[in-house]
Design a protein around this motif. Sequence first.
Motif, PDB file in Angstrom:
ATOM      1  N   UNK B   3      -3.842  -4.772  27.589  1.00  0.00           N
ATOM      2  CA  UNK B   3      -4.712  -3.453  27.699  1.00  0.00           C
ATOM      3  C   UNK B   3      -6.158  -3.810  27.503  1.00  0.00           C
ATOM      4  N   UNK B   4      -7.049  -3.244  28.406  1.00  0.00           N
ATOM      5  CA  UNK B   4      -8.555  -3.438  28.130  1.00  0.00           C
ATOM      6  C   UNK B   4      -8.890  -2.657  26.759  1.00  0.00           C
ATOM      7  N   UNK B   5     -10.050  -3.051  26.411  1.00  0.00           N
ATOM      8  CA  UNK B   5     -10.875  -2.567  25.072  1.00  0.00           C
ATOM      9  C   UNK B   5     -10.743  -0.972  25.178  1.00  0.00           C
ATOM     10  N   UNK B   6     -10.953  -0.366  26.215  1.00  0.00           N
ATOM     11  CA  UNK B   6     -11.049   1.035  26.392  1.00  0.00           C
ATOM     12  C   UNK B   6      -9.924   1.833  25.693  1.00  0.00           C
ATOM     13  N   UNK B   7      -8.851   0.943  25.562  1.00  0.00           N
ATOM     14  CA  UNK B   7      -7.625   1.400  25.224  1.00  0.00           C
ATOM     15  C   UNK B   7      -7.602   1.855  23.669  1.00  0.00           C
ATOM     16  N   UNK B   8      -8.616   1.646  23.090  1.00  0.00           N
ATOM     17  CA  UNK B   8      -8.654   1.989  21.558  1.00  0.00           C
ATOM     18  C   UNK B   8      -8.898   3.364  21.548  1.00  0.00           C
ATOM     19  N   UNK B   9      -9.486   4.083  22.574  1.00  0.00           N
ATOM     20  CA  UNK B   9      -9.818   5.483  22.468  1.00  0.00           C
ATOM     21  C   UNK B   9      -8.348   6.257  22.576  1.00  0.00           C
ATOM     22  N   UNK B  10      -7.941   7.178  21.854  1.00  0.00           N
ATOM     23  CA  UNK B  10      -6.666   7.862  22.056  1.00  0.00           C
ATOM     24  C   UNK B  10      -7.005   9.307  22.410  1.00  0.00           C
ATOM     25  N   UNK B  11      -6.731   9.635  23.758  1.00  0.00           N
ATOM     26  CA  UNK B  11      -7.168  10.978  24.339  1.00  0.00           C
ATOM     27  C   UNK B  11      -6.284  12.123  23.868  1.00  0.00           C
ATOM     28  N   UNK B  12      -5.024  11.743  23.068  1.00  0.00           N
ATOM     29  CA  UNK B  12      -4.291  12.642  22.904  1.00  0.00           C
ATOM     30  C   UNK B  12      -3.874  12.497  21.350  1.00  0.00           C
ATOM     31  N   UNK B  13      -4.465  13.488  20.675  1.00  0.00           N
ATOM     32  CA  UNK B  13      -4.494  13.805  19.156  1.00  0.00           C
ATOM     33  C   UNK B  13      -3.502  14.721  18.784  1.00  0.00           C
ATOM     34  N   UNK B  14      -2.433  14.123  18.277  1.00  0.00           N
ATOM     35  CA  UNK B  14      -1.110  14.811  17.689  1.00  0.00           C
ATOM     36  C   UNK B  14      -1.400  14.953  16.180  1.00  0.00           C
ATOM     37  N   UNK B  15      -1.428  16.334  15.864  1.00  0.00           N
ATOM     38  CA  UNK B  15      -1.682  16.526  14.299  1.00  0.00           C
ATOM     39  C   UNK B  15      -0.199  16.668  13.629  1.00  0.00           C
ATOM     40  N   UNK B  16       0.071  15.517  13.011  1.00  0.00           N
ATOM     41  CA  UNK B  16       1.345  15.282  12.387  1.00  0.00           C
ATOM     42  C   UNK B  16       1.844  16.660  11.269  1.00  0.00           C
ATOM     43  N   UNK B  17       0.827  17.270  10.734  1.00  0.00           N
ATOM     44  CA  UNK B  17       1.222  18.526  10.092  1.00  0.00           C
ATOM     45  C   UNK B  17       1.752  19.491  10.830  1.00  0.00           C
ATOM     46  N   UNK B  18       1.467  19.762  11.996  1.00  0.00           N
ATOM     47  CA  UNK B  18       1.854  20.870  13.088  1.00  0.00           C
ATOM     48  C   UNK B  18       2.963  20.493  13.846  1.00  0.00           C
ATOM     49  N   UNK B  19       3.021  19.018  14.359  1.00  0.00           N
ATOM     50  CA  UNK B  19       4.054  18.574  15.275  1.00  0.00           C
ATOM     51  C   UNK B  19       5.372  18.987  14.861  1.00  0.00           C
ATOM     52  N   UNK B  70      -7.138  17.351  23.036  1.00  0.00           N
ATOM     53  CA  UNK B  70      -7.414  16.481  24.049  1.00  0.00           C
ATOM     54  C   UNK B  70      -8.679  15.823  23.606  1.00  0.00           C
ATOM     55  N   UNK B  71      -9.240  14.646  23.404  1.00  0.00           N
ATOM     56  CA  UNK B  71     -10.435  14.245  22.915  1.00  0.00           C
ATOM     57  C   UNK B  71     -11.005  13.305  23.965  1.00  0.00           C
ATOM     58  N   UNK B  72     -12.173  13.867  24.398  1.00  0.00           N
ATOM     59  CA  UNK B  72     -12.689  13.220  25.539  1.00  0.00           C
ATOM     60  C   UNK B  72     -13.421  11.996  25.054  1.00  0.00           C
ATOM     61  N   UNK B  73     -13.562  10.888  25.615  1.00  0.00           N
ATOM     62  CA  UNK B  73     -14.320   9.609  25.014  1.00  0.00           C
ATOM     63  C   UNK B  73     -15.895   9.961  25.186  1.00  0.00           C
ATOM     64  N   UNK B  74     -16.669   9.157  24.737  1.00  0.00           N
ATOM     65  CA  UNK B  74     -18.040   9.117  24.892  1.00  0.00           C
ATOM     66  C   UNK B  74     -18.580   8.809  26.187  1.00  0.00           C
TER      67      UNK B  74
END
Lengths: 579, 92
Positions: B3-19, B70-74
């Motif tokens: 995995x490249x370094x950009x893998x550190x960004x997680x685009x899919x944020x799952x809220x454990x309280x709501x899931x 969905x969180x877009x990276x910088x």
Amino acid sequence: MSDGWNEIDTDLLVIGGGVAGSLAAIPALEAGLKVVICEKGRLLDHCGSVGCGVDHYLTVMDSGPEWDTPEFLIKHVPGLTDGIVDMAVTSKVIHQMPRILKKIESFGVDFKDPRIGDYYRLRSFGLPGTYHINFDGTDFKKLIGQQVRRGRATVLMRTMGVQLLIDDNRAYGALAFNFRTGEWFAIRAKAVMLAAGEVNRLSKNASGLAFDSWHFPYNTGDAHAMGYRAGAKLANMEFIESTLTPKGFSAQGLNALVSLGAYFVNKSGERFMFKYDEKGENARRAVLADAVVNEFLLGNGPIYVDLRHLPEDELDHMEATLQVDRYTMPAFYDQKKLNFREDLVEISVSEFSIRRSGVYFRGSGLAVDTNGETSVEGLFAAGDCATVSGGIAGAAVLGHIAGEGAVKRIHTSPRSLPEIDREAAGAIRAEAMGCLGRPDGMPWRELEDQTRQTVTDYVGVRRNDKGLRLALATLHALAEKEPTLQADDLHGLMRVYESKSIRLCAELMATTSLTRKETRTRSAHRRLDYPETDDRNWRKFIIVERGADGPAVSTLTTDRPLADAFGRAPERGEADVGT
Amino acid sequence: MSAPESATHNPIDIDPGKCVRCDFCDWICPGDLIYHEDGNKEKLPVVMYPDECWYCGLCQSICPADAITIIFPEEMIHNKTDVVSLLGKVVK
């Protein structure tokens, strides 16, 4: 199952369950035939390029005016394609458009705009009429998927076709594997339909993220690669397609922007499109992309899209439908804190695809005849992997034509299916699974990154002989490393196959680009060393197929259909291809 | 790891309280990125291959609990790339 293979015999095997594959399955199911679909997605209702939705559909409707007749649009196709187009197949596709539109409506798709209670039709991309229905196609693929499931097709999900089964230039099935379970399938079929889309992840874009692509990044030329290895002929592979996207997010939406009246302006605020085409922002996609390429090279970037002059109701409509083509577009603007009603939107040229070079009806891929059949008997193709492509409508119509062609082929070919060469099949599976036990091998990402860099630098919008030869040397060297590719898991094994397809398609593109010693359709094929269009020598298809030592190239004049190169005896009545 | 370094960004944020631990996001993801054991009501879905995300948002659109953002990276939101660098090199 013997030797660990899941063996399936069927009538029609479809590889790719998107719009083209699904529409191909439908006539076979209606004819009472058995259909198996291999699909990399998990839900047929949401897989393929428009699993998220689609907001436009190109069609003639025969609604009365002359421009809305098949004949009128057909007359304009040579101009739209700069003369490189298979008119036999295109004419049949355009003639069948009204019929397939009605058929899709019968599945429950509502193409009408509730605001006006009628079809809302817009003009874009240089087309000589308002052929695009603008509609809320959020459920478009869902309704098509439901129709296929009602027909009781067997759908193998999360399953990738990797190798066609061929006997004496006749396709009789494929090998496939499920990348969640690791099950392998040996599927024999009386006809095989390739519908795995275009070639993406091929070059770099602004964000530098390989999977941030205008088109579906999980379409990676797998159909092109399988067809090529099986001996099928491909054409138009030299042309690239790119589009204009918000800078940083390679997303769909250009059609909606230009058809609603957006302007493009450069850093000086100059509206420059009319310098490049009398239609301005309504020019063909290839022209729009080329104009922006030129503006950047002239030092006129940044380039912006300007919507501020549009009337409020149009802006409201745009805002309301922004998420139809790409669900996350509103979130992108939100997170960017950009309001397109008040702000200019900075844009970029997207990465390149091999699809249909920014013009309608000139697809880059597997050459097909008027039944959708490739040069390999029993092997069909439709959608963005075939030589006639027209967006979602093109995929639907040619898909249906190819499905009917497959039914005909199945009924007229009563011979029994050949036995699978178990040793050869076992070797393919062993080679694949070998990628999993090779921790020091070459990661698939590395193969892809190097392919993308090579295409970006030397096979993109500024080609010349030296650059293309340099690219080919690199791509050949990369091919030598393919036996050392490694994957961490079954999902990675799927990506290994995809990256090999991407590299092969890049090689086919570089090879055919080197052959075409002219420039055609601007930066879709710009040769800096041959900057003029040369109709006398190059109004020809470039056909590529597997030769003894790699890709073998030939040409065919475009006043003949590509099927003339197949060496297959035409069926009686085939001459009348226009109806 | 490949995995490249950009893998550190997680685009899919799952809220454990709501899931609600259903399987929909796993099923709908066109890239085979999200994994959730079928029917397991204890475990959260896992974004296994974040750098292979298309940012299509199908997972967000189908989530019955509105748990996904969905969180877009910088590099997507504030892109600084010189577009000319994408337009090829001319070999003389």
